[in-house]
Design a protein around this motif. Structure first.
Motif, PDB file in Angstrom:
ATOM      1  N   ILE A  29       0.827  -1.203   0.000  1.00  0.00           N
ATOM      2  CA  ILE A  29       0.000   0.000   0.000  1.00  0.00           C
ATOM      3  C   ILE A  29       0.861   1.253   0.000  1.00  0.00           C
ATOM      4  O   ILE A  29       0.559   2.239  -0.681  1.00  0.00           O
ATOM      5  N   ILE A 280      -3.747   0.362  -5.918  1.00  0.00           N
ATOM      6  CA  ILE A 280      -3.546   0.040  -4.512  1.00  0.00           C
ATOM      7  C   ILE A 280      -4.456  -1.120  -4.108  1.00  0.00           C
ATOM      8  O   ILE A 280      -4.044  -2.039  -3.384  1.00  0.00           O
ATOM      9  N   ALA A 284      -2.847  -4.539  -2.725  1.00  0.00           N
ATOM     10  CA  ALA A 284      -3.038  -4.959  -1.341  1.00  0.00           C
ATOM     11  C   ALA A 284      -4.010  -6.125  -1.219  1.00  0.00           C
ATOM     12  O   ALA A 284      -3.967  -6.857  -0.229  1.00  0.00           O
ATOM     13  N   GLY A 324      -4.004  -0.163   6.392  1.00  0.00           N
ATOM     14  CA  GLY A 324      -4.135   0.898   5.400  1.00  0.00           C
ATOM     15  C   GLY A 324      -3.821   2.258   5.990  1.00  0.00           C
ATOM     16  O   GLY A 324      -3.136   3.079   5.362  1.00  0.00           O
ATOM     17  N   ALA A 371      -5.842   6.251   0.441  1.00  0.00           N
ATOM     18  CA  ALA A 371      -5.092   5.056   0.820  1.00  0.00           C
ATOM     19  C   ALA A 371      -5.822   4.268   1.901  1.00  0.00           C
ATOM     20  O   ALA A 371      -5.907   3.028   1.843  1.00  0.00           O
ATOM     21  N   THR A 374      -8.827   2.726   0.205  1.00  0.00           N
ATOM     22  CA  THR A 374      -8.476   1.592  -0.644  1.00  0.00           C
ATOM     23  C   THR A 374      -7.970   0.407   0.172  1.00  0.00           C
ATOM     24  O   THR A 374      -8.110  -0.747  -0.255  1.00  0.00           O
ATOM     25  N   GLY A 375      -7.366   0.667   1.343  1.00  0.00           N
ATOM     26  CA  GLY A 375      -6.986  -0.438   2.216  1.00  0.00           C
ATOM     27  C   GLY A 375      -8.197  -1.222   2.663  1.00  0.00           C
ATOM     28  O   GLY A 375      -8.190  -2.462   2.681  1.00  0.00           O
ATOM     29  N   ALA A 378      -9.533  -3.045  -0.382  1.00  0.00           N
ATOM     30  CA  ALA A 378      -8.713  -4.207  -0.715  1.00  0.00           C
ATOM     31  C   ALA A 378      -9.046  -5.395   0.166  1.00  0.00           C
ATOM     32  O   ALA A 378      -8.891  -6.556  -0.260  1.00  0.00           O
TER      33      ALA A 378
END
Length: 896
Positions: A29, A280, A284, A324, A371, A374-375, A378
């Motif tokens: 990430i 990302i 991840a 994340g 981020a 998106t963590g 993911a």
């Protein structure tokens, strides 16, 4: 157990317990986050604020002025370029007193002048730029920066920029001599121009009345836009510090002055951010998927103890939230630190000084927020899969699937097709947001189809060696582990390759508007008009012996026998473009007229800017005359079979036909629009005067148009038409690009009676693309290594089983190498195909934005960067395989 607090506590404990996996997730990430944070900080640092831009343009003054005409002019608020509304008056040479008469009382002005001077160099002689400015005056502070020595204080002293010092080989205390030996200058210091570190410039103290003259002005009060417009009525253009800080509204600007948006479209930033976010997620995702599988027994125990699927989803999603957030903060800090540490190398690479160091807080906060989001995204799919797992199978440790559901193939294919259709629709409709949505849909569709593709590829295992056979079958059996890893590599390759294609197109745009080609050499003799001397044979001999010359041809200009006049090809009235008005350059056609002009074949190429013979003439097509601003070049050439092909750079067959026509007394033109009933009309006019008379002659149109409009005839034909000729230049084609030292040696050999010019094109050296290829390869390799490492960690039990069955360390290494090759190879192939498609869609969209504009703008060409493709398809998989083979442990512990 309810709420997020217990889930986050479990996630923190799991991160501390599985430090290796947590570190991999952080790296996956943080890698793109670091790149985005670095880009945001570097962009903000190198984007000058209005005050910084003003300091470099006008020092500490309130404005910089240029007096270029005696008639009213118009201008853009941020440029000194004048736009005339009629025939411009003679350019004045004003004194400071005359200029200050138009400014408020108490104003002060100092001049600065730019020009060129030929000086001796270690290789011979070369032409350097000159800047005449007393930069010790407080008004000029900020325009130059002293590096060593001191500022010039007398007429015989100069300061050099580092590039000029390198070109002349002079240091502080040395003497620089003009090429003719009449002027000697003592170097007393070195300076740099913050806006152009690569400039080879000689800096003098006094601004002589030659070259381009501007004035730095200090006024008692800031100069408003209304004051600038008042100066325009006297032929003066000005860039004001206040106007740069607070630009006028569109309603207050000149409506007839075309102002292009120099920045990238807002949709481009949305496209980049969207691709980065998807990258990302795909990077991840495999990490969370592997983590969920490694913890499936623990999650099964939670279910056995009464945990609901919602609890399981929350626990896995908490992993994404915790890791994340930590990766986002770490990546942002690393990106900002990297931007600060790389500021000096970036200044050297970009050849300009940055502004104050800034981090772009809004962009950094957006990157961190994306981020974290998106963590969580993911971890969404692994959380959904973990919540649906069979508790008994999880407690027994059974894993793996042998086939993919058909519905995923149908959904993936549908998404891919819909995304492709959306991308095409957005490209044609000039909507980058729709292009972004289409690209994301295509990538998600490919991700859903990846397990099916893995199964199809696994059918090739029958013809493979044992290690590759096991790797393919194991990849097909453990598709939930392999497919996300392949998707991660694919995502990185898509992004890097798409950017490579776009940069390749931008570097190639602008080429093709010159009659000459890069490497062509042009020789010019001193003198003007009829007094201009011809170039003797010994100069041609020197040219051939000093340069890698292929062909040399003399080029002359048609004129009147008794004196200099202008001779040009006159477009027939029926073929003239009705939307072009050369007498009023600032007047722009309306949007409807531009669309009509673009569709009208009579307007093809009209209004375009072209370059001829090393840049000696830069023309705007559409006028009758050959001047510095307005040119369809009309030249006199020999009638041999190679002259036309060499001068106009057309195919040999065209050159042979043109030579036959020239020998028959015809005039060769680049466009059939100039021909009426097989003949062309030549307009003969005195310098800066109306047309005196016309002459007609038979004509021949080149089958293939050259890159710039041109007309040619022979000296014999000119005499038959009652015209004379005067020397202009000698044009030579070369087998390679001449070096600066070769140019300097020839210039020194010929002396100041002749000028040597080399067409160096756009001077794209490929360095940006090379650096991008290296960076893209490193990022892709890192993603491939992390993804294959996760897959290898997930398959560690299989390697241990092979060892227990007697497999040699060599076999285990070959298996790891083959697994890395399958993952990196499939990801690179899919990423290459999708990346090329993405880049083509973006280029079509950007070209579509100017599809209706006229004059026609040079479209961005689609160029395949084979270096980057080779890196993605060959280098990255090979290095990933080599690394996997070298890093596989020879002895593994036996696992249940």
């Amino acid at each position: 157990m309810s709420g997020w607090r217990p889930a986050i506590r479990i996630a923190r404990r799991e991160a501390r317990r599985a430090k290796g996996r947590a570190a991999l997730v952080l790296a996956l990430i943080a890698l793109p986050v670091t790149a985005l944070a670095f880009t945001a900080a570097a962009y903000d640092t190198f984007t000058l604020h209005p005050a910084e831009q003003a300091d470099r343009m006008m020092g500490t003054g309130q404005a910089v002025l240029s007096w270029s005409a005696t008639t009213p002019v118009q201008q853009r608020p941020d440029q000194l370029t004048p736009y005339t509304t009629g025939t411009p008056g003679p350019a004045p040479r004003p004194s400071a007193e005359r200029l200050l008469a138009f400014l408020p009382p108490g104003s002060r002005a100092i001049p600065q002048a730019t020009g060129e001077q030929a000086v001796r160099t270690p290789a011979g002689a070369g032409t350097l730029a000159t800047l005449a400015l007393d930069y010790t005056d407080p008004l000029a502070q900020g325009i130059l920066r002293q590096l060593s020595g001191r500022a010039p204080v007398s007429a015989g002293e100069v300061a050099l920029t580092p590039a000029a010092a390198a070109r002349t080989g002079a240091r502080v205390g040395d003497i620089v001599t003009s090429a003719d030996g009449h002027d000697t200058m003592r170097v007393v210091g070195t300076v740099e121009q913050p806006g152009d570190l690569a400039s080879a410039t000689i800096v003098r103290r006094s601004a002589e009345q030659r070259g381009s003259l501007t004035w730095l002005v200090a006024t008692p009060a800031p100069l408003s836009w209304d004051a600038v417009k008042n100066l325009n009525t006297h032929g003066i253009t000005a860039v004001s510090r206040q106007v740069l800080a607070t630009p006028p509204s569109p309603a207050d600007r000149y409506p007839d002055v075309l102002e292009n948006d120099d920045g990238p479209p807002a949709g481009a930033f949305a496209l980049i951010a969207g691709l980065a976010m998807l990258e990302i997620v795909l990077l991840a995702g495999p990490a969370f998927a592997v983590g969920a599988r490694r913890r499936r027994r623990d999650l099964g125990l939670v279910s056995a103890a009464g945990g609901t699927p919602a609890h399981i989803r929350r626990i896995v999603l908490a992993d994404g939230l915790v890791l994340g957030g930590l990766a986002a903060g770490t990546g942002a800090v690393l990106g900002i630190l990297l931007a600060a540490l790389s500021r000096a190398p970036l200044e050297t690479f970009l050849d300009r000084r940055a502004g104050a160091f800034r981090i772009y807080p809004v962009a950094q906060a957006t990157v961190v927020g994306l981020a974290v989001l998106t963590g969580v995204l993911a971890a969404l799919v692994p959380a959904w899969i973990a919540a649906r797992q069979d508790v008994v199978a999880a407690l027994r440790g059974r894993r793996g699937i042998t086939r993919s559901r058909r519905r995923w193939l149908v959904l993936g294919s549908t998404l891919t097709a819909a995304g492709a259709a959306g991308t095409i629709t957005g490209a044609v409709g000039n909507d980058l947001i729709i292009v972004l949505a289409g690209v994301i849909a295509v990538e998600l569709g490919l991700v859903l189809c990846t397990p099916i593709l893995v199964g199809l590829v696994a059918r090739l295992a029958h013809w493979m060696p044992p290690a590759m056979r096991i790797a393919l079958r194991d990849t097909a059996r453990n598709r939930t582990a392999a497919a996300p890893a392949i998707s991660a590599v694919m995502a990185v390759v898509i992004g890097s390759l798409a950017v490579s294609v776009i940069l390749s197109a931008e570097s190639a745009s602008g080429e093709g508007n010159s009659l000459s080609e890069p490497g062509d050499v042009s020789l010019y003799a001193s003198g003007e008009g009829p007094a201009k001397q011809a170039i003797p044979p010994d100069v041609i001999t020197a040219l051939r012996s000093s340069m890698p010359v292929r062909e040399v041809h003399e080029v002359r200009l048609p004129t009147c026998p008794g004196g200099q006049c202008l001779v040009s090809v006159q477009t027939p009235v029926a073929q003239a473009c009705p939307y072009f008005h050369p007498e009023n350059r600032s007047s722009q056609p309306s949007a409807d007229e531009q669309r009509a002009a673009r569709a009208d074949p009579r307007c093809t190429g009209v209004g375009g800017k072209y370059s001829y013979f090393g840049g000696s003439a830069v023309g705007l097509r559409g006028s009758r005359s050959f001047t510095a601003d307005d040119a369809v070049v009309f030249v006199v050439v020999d009638d041999d079979d190679t002259a036309v092909a060499a001068v106009a750079h057309v195919p040999t067959e065209d050159g042979n036909q043109a030579a036959t026509a020239l020998r028959a007394g015809a005039i060769v033109v680049s466009d059939a629009r100039y021909i009426d009933a097989g003949r062309v009309t030549l307009a003969v006019a005195p310098q800066n005067g109306p047309v005196d008379h016309t002459v007609t002659a038979p004509a021949f149109a080149l089958p293939h148009r050259p890159h710039a409009p041109v007309a040619m005839l022979t000296a014999t034909t000119a005499t038959a038409l009652g015209l004379g000729t005067i020397p202009f230049t000698v044009a030579a084609t070369t087998s390679r690009m001449p070096t600066p030292d070769e140019q300097d040696r020839l210039q020194a050999r010929l002396g100041q009676e002749f000028e040597v010019r080399v067409d160096r094109g756009t001077q794209q050296d490929g360095q940006p693309l090379t650096i991008l290829a290296i960076v893209a390869g490193v990022v892709t390799l890192a993603a491939a290594a992390l993804a294959t490492g996760l897959a290898a960690a997930d398959g560690r039990a299989d390697l241990a089983t092979l060892a227990a069955l007697g497999a040699s360390p060599r076999m285990r290494r070959a298996l790891s190498l083959s697994q890395a090759g399958v993952i990196a190879g499939l990801g690179s192939i899919l990423g290459t195909l999708a990346g090329l498609g993405t880049a083509i869609a973006v280029l079509i969209t950007l070209n579509q934005a100017t599809a209706d504009a006229w004059p026609v703008q040079q479209p961005l060409p689609i160029i395949v960067p084979w270096l980057n493709i080779g890196t993605a398809l060959v280098v990255v998989p090979l290095i990933a395989m080599l690394g996997a083979g070298l890093l596989t442990r020879s002895r593994l512990p036996i696992e249940r």
